[in-house]
Design an enzyme around this catalytic site. Structure first.
Site, PDB file in Angstrom:
ATOM      1  N   ASP A 102      -7.137  21.282  46.976  1.00 14.43           N
ATOM      2  CA  ASP A 102      -7.422  20.277  45.946  1.00 14.43           C
ATOM      3  C   ASP A 102      -7.827  18.942  46.546  1.00 14.43           C
ATOM      4  OD1 ASP A 102      -4.844  19.893  46.901  1.00 14.43           O
ATOM      5  OD2 ASP A 102      -3.988  19.337  44.973  1.00 14.43           O
ATOM      6  N   ASP A 105      -6.761  14.603  52.376  1.00 12.31           N
ATOM      7  CA  ASP A 105      -6.189  13.261  52.406  1.00 12.31           C
ATOM      8  C   ASP A 105      -6.152  12.820  53.874  1.00 12.31           C
ATOM      9  OD1 ASP A 105      -4.722  10.984  51.862  1.00 12.31           O
ATOM     10  OD2 ASP A 105      -3.143  11.977  50.762  1.00 12.31           O
ATOM     11  N   LYS A 133     -10.485  11.916  50.260  1.00  8.87           N
ATOM     12  CA  LYS A 133     -10.115  10.500  50.401  1.00  8.87           C
ATOM     13  C   LYS A 133     -10.406  10.089  51.834  1.00  8.87           C
ATOM     14  CE  LYS A 133      -6.202   9.516  47.319  1.00  8.87           C
ATOM     15  NZ  LYS A 133      -4.740   9.358  47.281  1.00  8.87           N
ATOM     16  N   PHE A 154      -3.490   6.697  44.113  1.00  7.51           N
ATOM     17  CA  PHE A 154      -2.723   7.903  43.771  1.00  7.51           C
ATOM     18  C   PHE A 154      -3.239   8.478  42.454  1.00  7.51           C
ATOM     19  CE2 PHE A 154       0.702  10.593  42.406  1.00  7.51           C
ATOM     20  CZ  PHE A 154       1.059  11.204  43.591  1.00  7.51           C
ATOM     21  N   VAL A 155      -3.623   9.750  42.491  1.00  9.84           N
ATOM     22  CA  VAL A 155      -4.210  10.377  41.304  1.00  9.84           C
ATOM     23  C   VAL A 155      -3.453  11.648  40.930  1.00  9.84           C
ATOM     24  CG1 VAL A 155      -6.554   9.467  41.489  1.00  9.84           C
ATOM     25  CG2 VAL A 155      -5.922  11.494  42.813  1.00  9.84           C
ATOM     26  N   ASP A 161      -0.229  16.624  41.374  1.00 13.41           N
ATOM     27  CA  ASP A 161       1.028  16.268  40.706  1.00 13.41           C
ATOM     28  C   ASP A 161       1.599  14.942  41.164  1.00 13.41           C
ATOM     29  OD1 ASP A 161       1.770  17.313  43.351  1.00 13.41           O
ATOM     30  OD2 ASP A 161       3.818  17.205  42.601  1.00 13.41           O
ATOM     31  N   ARG A 167       0.106  18.399  36.598  1.00 16.02           N
ATOM     32  CA  ARG A 167      -0.906  19.304  37.165  1.00 16.02           C
ATOM     33  C   ARG A 167      -1.801  19.891  36.073  1.00 16.02           C
ATOM     34  NH1 ARG A 167       0.487  20.488  42.636  1.00 16.02           N
ATOM     35  NH2 ARG A 167       2.699  20.658  43.047  1.00 16.02           N
TER      36      ARG A 167
HETATM   37  C1  PRP Z   1      -1.239  18.147  49.095  1.00 15.42           C
HETATM   38  C2  PRP Z   1      -2.593  18.753  48.775  1.00 15.42           C
HETATM   39  C3  PRP Z   1      -3.142  19.172  50.111  1.00 15.42           C
HETATM   40  C4  PRP Z   1      -2.473  18.228  51.066  1.00 15.42           C
HETATM   41  C5  PRP Z   1      -3.480  17.219  51.516  1.00 15.42           C
HETATM   42  O1  PRP Z   1      -0.300  19.160  49.138  1.00 15.42           O
HETATM   43  O2  PRP Z   1      -2.474  19.845  47.891  1.00 15.42           O
HETATM   44  O3  PRP Z   1      -2.820  20.502  50.433  1.00 15.42           O
HETATM   45  O4  PRP Z   1      -1.407  17.570  50.374  1.00 15.42           O
HETATM   46  O5  PRP Z   1      -2.901  16.252  52.321  1.00 15.42           O
HETATM   47  P1  PRP Z   1      -3.316  15.952  53.808  1.00 15.42           P
HETATM   48  O6  PRP Z   1      -4.812  15.994  53.901  1.00 15.42           O
HETATM   49  O7  PRP Z   1      -2.755  14.577  54.011  1.00 15.42           O
HETATM   50  O8  PRP Z   1      -2.678  16.971  54.690  1.00 15.42           O
HETATM   51  P2  PRP Z   1       1.247  18.975  48.779  1.00 15.42           P
HETATM   52  O9  PRP Z   1       2.039  19.138  50.039  1.00 15.42           O
HETATM   53  O10 PRP Z   1       1.453  17.719  48.003  1.00 15.42           O
HETATM   54  O11 PRP Z   1       1.547  20.245  47.899  1.00 15.42           O
HETATM   55  P3  PRP Z   1       0.929  20.768  46.513  1.00 15.42           P
HETATM   56  O12 PRP Z   1      -0.388  21.422  46.831  1.00 15.42           O
HETATM   57  O13 PRP Z   1       1.929  21.747  46.038  1.00 15.42           O
HETATM   58  O14 PRP Z   1       0.765  19.599  45.558  1.00 15.42           O
END
Ligand code: PRP
Length: 184
Positions: A102, A105, A133, A154-155, A161, A167
């Protein structure tokens, strides 16, 4: 109707829908006539919504697999660096793999998954993310396909979520500041 916890809609459901059609077309063109089938691996949980919409516009035959990566607090601390939990159903050796997430980051999650999946010697490995991002990146990872570049804000919604919530929203938005101060 907009959820009352949402301050601002950043990407409407319609904007998301039309961009997904474009990305799907690019992915279709890339694989068309080149591969018989791909293994699409979605990163749980956040990518579920994006993946569900994207795959219904893909014309390349695919097998769906899932991967869960541990959440981490401080990504600069190796003790809490992302870890892949569990194992894939598929044997990806000599197969064409597309990883879907998704949000890109810091890039640490994708970098970790790409390195682990590459070690299994797939025939090809591509990545697709719904959001990017760039300001937050801690490495030089770039996705092959990316839906939208967004600022460091933050979105939530469309799979993303806050404390496990929001979600299900069909759009992407920012939260009312009061939400962050409430006891969950
Ligand atoms: C979030 C998102 C990515 C990851 C990106 O996962 O889904 O997989 O962080 O971050 P990064 O580029 O800084 O590594 P999260 O651990 O929040 O779990 P989720 O998918 O269950 O929301």
């Amino acid at each position: 109707m907009k959820n009352t916890d949402i301050e601002k809609v950043i990407l409407s459901a319609e904007t998301i829908r039309s961009r997904i059609l474009e990305i799907a077309e690019e992915i279709n063109q890339h694989y068309q006539d080149r591969v018989r089938e791909i293994i699409l691996i979605t990163l749980l949980d956040g990518a579920i919504v994006f993946t569900a919409d994207l795959i219904r516009h893909l014309s390349v035959p695919l097998r769906l697999d899932c991967i869960r990566v541990s959440s981490y607090g401080d990504s600069t601390n190796p003790e809490t660096a992302p870890r892949i939990l569990g194992s894939l159903k598929s044997d990806v050796r000599e197969r064409h793999v597309l990883l879907v997430d998704d949000i890109l980051d810091t890039g640490n999650t994708m970098q970790k998954v790409v390195s682990e999946v590459s070690a299994k010697k797939p025939a090809s490995l591509k990545t697709c993310v719904f959001l990017n991002k760039p300001e937050r990146r801690q490495n030089n990872f770039q996705a092959d396909w990316s839906g939208f570049n967004i600022p460091d804000e933050f979105v939530v919604g469309y799979g993303l979520d806050y404390a496990g919530r929001y979600r299900e929203l069909p759009y992407l938005g920012t939260l009312m500041p009061s939400i962050y101060t409430q006891t969950l």
